[in-house]
Structures are given as C-alpha cells and as structure tokens.
Design an enzyme around this catalytic site. Structure first.
Site, PDB file in Angstrom:
ATOM      1  N   LYS A  10      -3.872  12.790  -3.817  1.00 26.24           N
ATOM      2  CA  LYS A  10      -3.236  11.914  -2.828  1.00 26.24           C
ATOM      3  C   LYS A  10      -2.684  10.676  -3.515  1.00 26.24           C
ATOM      4  O   LYS A  10      -3.112  10.270  -4.599  1.00 26.24           O
ATOM      5  CB  LYS A  10      -4.229  11.508  -1.729  1.00 26.24           C
ATOM      6  CG  LYS A  10      -5.438  10.689  -2.198  1.00 26.24           C
ATOM      7  CD  LYS A  10      -5.201   9.198  -2.361  1.00 26.24           C
ATOM      8  CE  LYS A  10      -6.424   8.457  -2.873  1.00 26.24           C
ATOM      9  NZ  LYS A  10      -6.159   7.052  -3.255  1.00 26.24           N
ATOM     10  N   PRO A  95      -6.005  13.950 -12.859  1.00 27.86           N
ATOM     11  CA  PRO A  95      -6.745  13.107 -13.789  1.00 27.86           C
ATOM     12  C   PRO A  95      -8.007  12.518 -13.161  1.00 27.86           C
ATOM     13  O   PRO A  95      -8.045  12.230 -11.966  1.00 27.86           O
ATOM     14  CB  PRO A  95      -5.744  12.002 -14.146  1.00 27.86           C
ATOM     15  CG  PRO A  95      -4.409  12.561 -13.821  1.00 27.86           C
ATOM     16  CD  PRO A  95      -4.609  13.497 -12.678  1.00 27.86           C
ATOM     17  N   ALA A  97     -10.873   9.720 -12.423  1.00 30.14           N
ATOM     18  CA  ALA A  97     -10.956   8.272 -12.240  1.00 30.14           C
ATOM     19  C   ALA A  97      -9.574   7.626 -12.294  1.00 30.14           C
ATOM     20  O   ALA A  97      -9.317   6.695 -13.040  1.00 30.14           O
ATOM     21  CB  ALA A  97     -11.869   7.652 -13.294  1.00 30.14           C
ATOM     22  N   ALA A  98      -8.674   8.140 -11.459  1.00 29.53           N
ATOM     23  CA  ALA A  98      -7.265   7.750 -11.536  1.00 29.53           C
ATOM     24  C   ALA A  98      -6.729   7.109 -10.270  1.00 29.53           C
ATOM     25  O   ALA A  98      -5.571   6.714 -10.217  1.00 29.53           O
ATOM     26  CB  ALA A  98      -6.416   8.977 -11.874  1.00 29.53           C
ATOM     27  N   GLY A  99      -7.528   7.026  -9.195  1.00 26.80           N
ATOM     28  CA  GLY A  99      -7.010   6.541  -7.920  1.00 26.80           C
ATOM     29  C   GLY A  99      -6.240   7.598  -7.162  1.00 26.80           C
ATOM     30  O   GLY A  99      -5.473   7.287  -6.246  1.00 26.80           O
ATOM     31  N   GLY A 102      -9.219  12.757  -7.107  1.00 26.53           N
ATOM     32  CA  GLY A 102      -9.483  14.050  -7.743  1.00 26.53           C
ATOM     33  C   GLY A 102     -10.845  14.620  -7.386  1.00 26.53           C
ATOM     34  O   GLY A 102     -10.969  15.800  -7.035  1.00 26.53           O
ATOM     35  N   SER A 104     -12.740  13.759  -4.788  1.00 30.97           N
ATOM     36  CA  SER A 104     -12.755  14.007  -3.343  1.00 30.97           C
ATOM     37  C   SER A 104     -11.992  15.286  -2.997  1.00 30.97           C
ATOM     38  O   SER A 104     -12.389  16.035  -2.097  1.00 30.97           O
ATOM     39  CB  SER A 104     -12.144  12.815  -2.598  1.00 30.97           C
ATOM     40  OG  SER A 104     -12.926  11.659  -2.780  1.00 30.97           O
ATOM     41  N   ALA A 105     -10.898  15.538  -3.708  1.00 31.90           N
ATOM     42  CA  ALA A 105     -10.144  16.774  -3.485  1.00 31.90           C
ATOM     43  C   ALA A 105     -10.997  17.989  -3.816  1.00 31.90           C
ATOM     44  O   ALA A 105     -10.995  18.988  -3.085  1.00 31.90           O
ATOM     45  CB  ALA A 105      -8.868  16.764  -4.323  1.00 31.90           C
ATOM     46  N   ASP A 137     -12.914   9.511   1.076  1.00 29.97           N
ATOM     47  CA  ASP A 137     -11.601  10.150   0.954  1.00 29.97           C
ATOM     48  C   ASP A 137     -11.638  11.650   1.239  1.00 29.97           C
ATOM     49  O   ASP A 137     -10.589  12.291   1.336  1.00 29.97           O
ATOM     50  CB  ASP A 137     -11.027   9.945  -0.456  1.00 29.97           C
ATOM     51  CG  ASP A 137     -10.429   8.563  -0.655  1.00 29.97           C
ATOM     52  OD1 ASP A 137     -10.147   7.885   0.354  1.00 29.97           O
ATOM     53  OD2 ASP A 137     -10.242   8.159  -1.819  1.00 29.97           O
TER      54      ASP A 137
END
Length: 289
Positions: A10, A95, A97-99, A102, A104-105, A137
C-alpha cells in the site's frame, strides 16, 4: 491442499495524525491505495496440528517471530476451528520496514488463504475483525483498493477508484522506526494538519488533480530521510504529478500521468537506488491465485 494469495503493498495518499489517545495509540486519517507490488503467500495444510512460517529472505523472521504466525493463530482463535496443521510460505518482493505494509500484507494474505481453505463463507466483517486483532494495517491489506482508514487504521470506508496512472516507489537505505516516528509526533511543538476534507471531496468528485495537489504525509514534517530530497527531485524532473513519503517511511512514491515519463524516471532512479519499483494501482488488497 494449498492456496496461493498475492498480497499487495500500500501507499498513503494522505496520512494525518489527529491526536494521541489515552491508551497511547494514535488516531489517524489515512487515504490508502493498494499497488501492484506484492508478496506471494502460500498456505498448505498438513497433519502437524501446528503453525509453520517460512521465508527465503534472511531479513524476515520465520516461525513465531513472523506476523503471519500471529495471523494464523488469530484465525483459528476467532473461528474456533481446529487447526489440523498449516505451513505458511512467503515469497517476498515488498521491501521490509519500508512504510509499504509488507508485513501486514503477508498477515492479510495468510488470513485470506485460511479463509479460502477452511471457512469460505466468512463475511468481510468477520475477516476485518480477525485482521484487526493482528495489526492496524492488516484489515486494509485484506480488502484494499482505495479506502479511507480512520481511528487506529481499523475503521475502513470504501472510496471510488482514483485513476492514478503509473506509480514509482523507491525504498532508500535509510531506516525509520515506526515507534520512534510516533514519538517524534508526540514531542513535536507544531504540527501542520492536512487538508483532509479537501482530498475526500476531490476523491468523491473524481477530481484527480484535486487529489494530486493534496497528497501529503504529516510524518514528513518531523522525520528525516536524507535521500528523500534527491528522490523527489528526480520524480519532479520527470513530471510526476505528486510525490510523497508512504507510512512512517522511508519509501517515497511518485505518481505519473504519462507512462513514458514514468519509465524514464524509473531508469534514472535505478542508477542510484537498489530498490525501485514501477507499479499500478490495484482494486483489492489480496488476490487468490
């Protein structure tokens, strides 16, 4: 039996923090968009009566240390179904720890796969309830598309699709701790809150330019990502309609109405950054394969 699910990343077209609540959590206003960058989650049944989580990426924990393990636990706790034994395998492309949500997906993909395997009649309300037990998320990542996420991120409203064109995401090498990012908000002396009503009005009217002009992230006011200036400069040089940090960072995305401009920017950014992705907006958070 096994089920494969694409679990989409996201971006935040808008992220504002309204307040710190008495329980220490933060009340959020987030305009969320799923994008085609995805992990693939495979859930396979066995006879172990336990949960197994595997991932080939050495940066990602396996077993109980992975959020997908908690997702599987919460699925069986909520549905009260007996776990015959499941193994969750995660093929990472988003990636870490990218915001970009990942983890949560992956959790959402796990829950959707378990639903398909064991309880296909489960409604969206139940799906969201399970996801909310795992992380803020995760409910959005299960449903996805274009949504407004409020409260801690677990109160969701469907919104009309926004024609976003091509999206470039760059994950720089900088690391941002989500916990430290929220602490920075708590200690900030001044916060410029965002035009929340304006962006919602633009979305509902189908006014893409009105959306682009209001894309913003409150974290950019007090989180330092050194590479952000260079990334945004390259995106603007190639006529991005807007560019912004996603989540608490450090990833930066740009939206391009012209596909050729996006491709040229993508090629330029790849020379300087290791993790650059050319994406499209997608209409759901997960896709059962």
């Amino acid at each position: 039996m096994e089920i494969k699910v694409n679990a989409f990343a996201k971006i935040n077209l808008m992220l504002d923090i309204l307040r710190t609540m008495e329980n220490g959590f933060h009340e959020l206003f987030m305009l969320m968009q799923s994008v085609s960058l995805c992990d693939t989650v495979t859930v396979e049944t066995n006879k172990s009566k336990s949960i197994c989580v595997l991932c080939g990426n050495p940066d990602i924990p396996t077993g109980k240390g992975n959020i997908a393990y908690k997702a599987a636990e919460e699925f069986f706790n909520y549905t009260k179904l007996l776990n015959p034994g499941v193994c969750v395998s995660i093929e990472k492309h988003i990636p870490h720890a990218a915001g970009l949500a990942g983890g949560s997906a992956d959790a959402a993909g796990t829950i959707v796969a378990l639903k398909e395997l064991f309880c296909p009649q489960l409604c969206d309300r139940d799906l969201v309830s399970i996801c909310a037990r795992v992380g803020s998320d995760v409910p959005f990542c299960a449903l996805g598309g274009t949504m407004l996420a409020q409260y801690t991120g677990t109160v969701l409203s469907y919104l009309p699709d926004i024609p976003l064109g091509k999206i470039i995401i760059v994950k720089p090498e900088s690391f941002v701790s989500t916990g430290e990012a929220y602490k920075a908000f708590d200690s900030a002396e001044r916060i410029r809150h965002l035009d929340r009503a304006g962006i919602l009005d633009a979305v509902m009217k189908g006014d893409s330019s009105g959306v682009y002009s209001r894309v913003d992230n409150v974290f950019e006011q007090f989180i330092d990502v050194p590479e952000r200036i260079a990334i945004k400069s390259a995106m603007r040089k190639h006529k991005a309609t807007c560019c912004c940090m996603s989540g608490s960072g450090p990833s930066v995305f740009g939206i391009f109405e012209d596909e050729k401009n996006a491709e040229n920017c993508f090629e330029e950014l790849k020379k300087d950054f290791r993790q650059v992705f050319l994406c499209n907006a997608v209409r759901s958070g997960t896709e059962v394969l």
